[in-house]
Design a protein around this motif. Structure first.
Motif, PDB file in Angstrom:
ATOM      1  N   VAL A   5      11.277 -16.744   5.567  1.00 49.05           N
ATOM      2  CA  VAL A   5      11.357 -16.090   6.865  1.00 49.05           C
ATOM      3  C   VAL A   5      12.807 -15.814   7.226  1.00 49.05           C
ATOM      4  CG1 VAL A   5      10.999 -16.436   9.343  1.00 49.05           C
ATOM      5  CG2 VAL A   5       9.174 -16.974   7.730  1.00 49.05           C
ATOM      6  N   ARG A   6      13.705 -16.758   6.888  1.00 47.54           N
ATOM      7  CA  ARG A   6      15.107 -16.579   7.239  1.00 47.54           C
ATOM      8  C   ARG A   6      15.765 -15.493   6.397  1.00 47.54           C
ATOM      9  NH1 ARG A   6      15.156 -22.190   7.823  1.00 47.54           N
ATOM     10  NH2 ARG A   6      16.042 -22.536   5.764  1.00 47.54           N
ATOM     11  N   THR A   7      15.399 -15.390   5.129  1.00 45.91           N
ATOM     12  CA  THR A   7      16.109 -14.477   4.239  1.00 45.91           C
ATOM     13  C   THR A   7      15.423 -13.129   4.067  1.00 45.91           C
ATOM     14  OG1 THR A   7      14.993 -15.439   2.323  1.00 45.91           O
ATOM     15  CG2 THR A   7      17.133 -16.365   2.913  1.00 45.91           C
ATOM     16  N   ASP A   8      14.131 -13.049   4.327  1.00 47.06           N
ATOM     17  CA  ASP A   8      13.409 -11.797   4.151  1.00 47.06           C
ATOM     18  C   ASP A   8      13.212 -11.083   5.483  1.00 47.06           C
ATOM     19  OD1 ASP A   8      13.201 -12.095   1.435  1.00 47.06           O
ATOM     20  OD2 ASP A   8      11.189 -12.970   1.483  1.00 47.06           O
ATOM     21  N   ALA A   9      13.500  -9.789   5.468  1.00 49.00           N
ATOM     22  CA  ALA A   9      13.233  -8.977   6.661  1.00 49.00           C
ATOM     23  C   ALA A   9      11.733  -8.750   6.800  1.00 49.00           C
ATOM     24  CB  ALA A   9      13.966  -7.650   6.556  1.00 49.00           C
ATOM     25  N   VAL A  10      11.077  -8.536   5.660  1.00 47.58           N
ATOM     26  CA  VAL A  10       9.620  -8.348   5.626  1.00 47.58           C
ATOM     27  C   VAL A  10       9.060  -9.209   4.517  1.00 47.58           C
ATOM     28  CG1 VAL A  10       7.724  -6.698   5.291  1.00 47.58           C
ATOM     29  CG2 VAL A  10       9.844  -5.936   6.374  1.00 47.58           C
ATOM     30  N   SER A  11       7.967  -9.902   4.774  1.00 48.42           N
ATOM     31  CA  SER A  11       7.287 -10.634   3.707  1.00 48.42           C
ATOM     32  C   SER A  11       5.802 -10.300   3.743  1.00 48.42           C
ATOM     33  CB  SER A  11       7.521 -12.148   3.822  1.00 48.42           C
ATOM     34  OG  SER A  11       7.265 -12.611   5.114  1.00 48.42           O
ATOM     35  N   MET A  12       5.270 -10.034   2.558  1.00 47.04           N
ATOM     36  CA  MET A  12       3.852  -9.703   2.408  1.00 47.04           C
ATOM     37  C   MET A  12       3.222 -10.758   1.512  1.00 47.04           C
ATOM     38  SD  MET A  12       4.409  -5.601   1.812  1.00 47.04           S
ATOM     39  CE  MET A  12       2.702  -5.100   1.954  1.00 47.04           C
ATOM     40  N   ASP A  13       2.101 -11.302   1.950  1.00 47.17           N
ATOM     41  CA  ASP A  13       1.446 -12.370   1.208  1.00 47.17           C
ATOM     42  C   ASP A  13       0.001 -11.970   0.903  1.00 47.17           C
ATOM     43  OD1 ASP A  13       0.945 -14.858   0.026  1.00 47.17           O
ATOM     44  OD2 ASP A  13       0.413 -15.785   1.943  1.00 47.17           O
ATOM     45  N   ARG A  14      -0.264 -11.681  -0.366  1.00 49.46           N
ATOM     46  CA  ARG A  14      -1.614 -11.327  -0.858  1.00 49.46           C
ATOM     47  C   ARG A  14      -2.263 -10.231  -0.005  1.00 49.46           C
ATOM     48  NH1 ARG A  14      -3.823 -17.382  -1.357  1.00 49.46           N
ATOM     49  NH2 ARG A  14      -2.712 -17.397   0.607  1.00 49.46           N
ATOM     50  N   VAL A  15      -1.515  -9.164   0.195  1.00 52.42           N
ATOM     51  CA  VAL A  15      -1.994  -8.058   1.029  1.00 52.42           C
ATOM     52  C   VAL A  15      -2.882  -7.119   0.211  1.00 52.42           C
ATOM     53  CG1 VAL A  15      -1.294  -5.985   2.288  1.00 52.42           C
ATOM     54  CG2 VAL A  15      -0.058  -8.139   2.635  1.00 52.42           C
ATOM     55  N   SER A  16      -4.087  -6.905   0.701  1.00 51.46           N
ATOM     56  CA  SER A  16      -5.002  -5.910   0.123  1.00 51.46           C
ATOM     57  C   SER A  16      -5.348  -4.892   1.196  1.00 51.46           C
ATOM     58  CB  SER A  16      -6.282  -6.565  -0.392  1.00 51.46           C
ATOM     59  OG  SER A  16      -6.003  -7.429  -1.481  1.00 51.46           O
ATOM     60  N   LYS A  17      -5.539  -3.646   0.756  1.00 50.71           N
ATOM     61  CA  LYS A  17      -5.975  -2.604   1.677  1.00 50.71           C
ATOM     62  C   LYS A  17      -7.052  -1.781   0.986  1.00 50.71           C
ATOM     63  CE  LYS A  17      -6.092   0.023   5.305  1.00 50.71           C
ATOM     64  NZ  LYS A  17      -6.504  -0.479   6.628  1.00 50.71           N
ATOM     65  N   VAL A  18      -8.236  -1.789   1.575  1.00 52.08           N
ATOM     66  CA  VAL A  18      -9.375  -1.050   1.028  1.00 52.08           C
ATOM     67  C   VAL A  18      -9.776   0.023   2.027  1.00 52.08           C
ATOM     68  CG1 VAL A  18     -11.751  -1.200   0.208  1.00 52.08           C
ATOM     69  CG2 VAL A  18     -10.159  -3.101  -0.213  1.00 52.08           C
ATOM     70  N   TYR A  19      -9.893   1.256   1.552  1.00 56.53           N
ATOM     71  CA  TYR A  19     -10.363   2.360   2.382  1.00 56.53           C
ATOM     72  C   TYR A  19     -11.814   2.654   2.033  1.00 56.53           C
ATOM     73  CZ  TYR A  19      -5.440   3.181   3.472  1.00 56.53           C
ATOM     74  OH  TYR A  19      -4.147   3.035   3.892  1.00 56.53           O
ATOM     75  N   GLY A  20     -12.632   2.866   3.054  1.00 56.90           N
ATOM     76  CA  GLY A  20     -14.039   3.158   2.817  1.00 56.90           C
ATOM     77  C   GLY A  20     -14.841   1.899   2.571  1.00 56.90           C
ATOM     78  N   LYS A  21     -16.156   2.089   2.363  1.00 51.12           N
ATOM     79  CA  LYS A  21     -17.054   0.934   2.188  1.00 51.12           C
ATOM     80  C   LYS A  21     -18.027   1.206   1.056  1.00 51.12           C
ATOM     81  CE  LYS A  21     -16.824  -1.265   6.623  1.00 51.12           C
ATOM     82  NZ  LYS A  21     -16.958  -0.884   8.007  1.00 51.12           N
ATOM     83  N   GLY A  22     -18.581   0.117   0.556  1.00 49.99           N
ATOM     84  CA  GLY A  22     -19.619   0.234  -0.473  1.00 49.99           C
ATOM     85  C   GLY A  22     -19.092   0.871  -1.750  1.00 49.99           C
ATOM     86  N   ARG A  23     -19.920   1.739  -2.349  1.00 52.72           N
ATOM     87  CA  ARG A  23     -19.560   2.316  -3.644  1.00 52.72           C
ATOM     88  C   ARG A  23     -18.414   3.307  -3.533  1.00 52.72           C
ATOM     89  NH1 ARG A  23     -25.298   3.733  -6.450  1.00 52.72           N
ATOM     90  NH2 ARG A  23     -24.083   3.683  -8.360  1.00 52.72           N
ATOM     91  N   GLY A  24     -18.182   3.815  -2.327  1.00 51.60           N
ATOM     92  CA  GLY A  24     -17.077   4.763  -2.133  1.00 51.60           C
ATOM     93  C   GLY A  24     -15.757   4.095  -1.797  1.00 51.60           C
ATOM     94  N   ALA A  25     -15.720   2.761  -1.762  1.00 53.84           N
ATOM     95  CA  ALA A  25     -14.501   2.042  -1.374  1.00 53.84           C
ATOM     96  C   ALA A  25     -13.394   2.242  -2.405  1.00 53.84           C
ATOM     97  CB  ALA A  25     -14.804   0.553  -1.214  1.00 53.84           C
TER      98      ALA A  25
END
Length: 248
Positions: A5-25
């Protein structure tokens, strides 16, 4: 974690992004973990569809991850509603896009100070003059965007991103609409904001030469970070991108 936190301006931890749902995801990001160090220039590269724009949008609080954690400094973004995120972006983050996104009816100075007016924050004249001087627009403050070249318009956009003293400036293909010589001027300016002003810059780009201005390059493929490169050169970045299948 407190050290990060002190040294990083931004930290991402196991970030997933899914668009849509089901078979179209479609999974744009898959469990991405990364730290963006303060006071450094980080470039993000990858083939088309690798997730680099989604990475930037999640890191900047423009988009909400499906799962995982994003922190700006020591502030966790995932728990914030849209009103709070808008406030955070306005006060603590700067943006530079491929399209300059200037207001045509406003002067250079009015465009630069627009984020402050939207936030109802007083303009610090001394800081404004320094930022305008840094981007080389001191003689152009009364001009309107149509009276400027593309490179000058992008300099206005960079000044607008800097005027709020943001913790991070995010650039999404900031040189994509510029010719080669003008792009180099803009990249040198971004480099200078890091070296001379201690700014943190995160830039998505498809251009190996643009990436060579950064301290570190993160390479994405299929929604994952697959490699990093410190002290990049245009040639080394291009070779790495070729191995990722970016150019065939």
């Amino acid at each position: 974690m407190s050290e990060a936190v002190r040294t990083d301006a931004v930290s991402m931890d196991r970030v997933s992004k899914v668009y849509g749902k089901g078979r179209g995801a479609v999974a744009a990001l898959r469990e991405v973990s990364a730290g963006i160090p303060r006071g450094r220039f980080t470039a993000v590269m990858g083939p088309s569809g690798s997730g680099k724009s989604t990475f930037l949008h999640c890191a900047a609080g423009l988009d909400t991850p499906t799962s995982g954690s994003v922190r700006l400094g020591d502030t966790e973004l995932s728990a914030m509603n849209e009103t709070k995120l808008t406030e955070l972006r306005r006060q603590r983050v700067g943006f530079v896009f491929q399209a300059f996104n200037l207001v045509s009816s406003l002067t250079v100075e009015q465009n630069i100070t627009l984020p402050l007016r939207l936030a109802r924050t007083r303009v610090d004249r001394k800081w404004l003059d320094e930022v305008v001087g840094r981007v080389g627009l001191s003689e152009r403050t009364g001009h309107r965007p149509a009276q400027l070249s593309g490179g000058q318009q992008q300099r206005v956009a960079i000044a607008r991103a800097l005027v709020t003293r943001p913790e991070v400036v995010f650039g999404d293909e900031p040189t994509g609409a510029l010719d080669t010589m003008t792009a180099r001027d803009v990249l040198a300016l971004l480099r200078e904001t890091v070296d001379a002003m201690g700014q943190t810059v995160v830039m998505v780009t498809h251009d190996p030469v643009a990436a060579s201005y950064a301290d570190t390059v993160l390479f994405l493929a299929d929604g994952r970070i697959v490699d990093t490169m410190d002290a990049p050169s245009g040639g080394k970045v291009a070779a790495r991108m070729t191995r990722l299948g970016a150019w065939k």
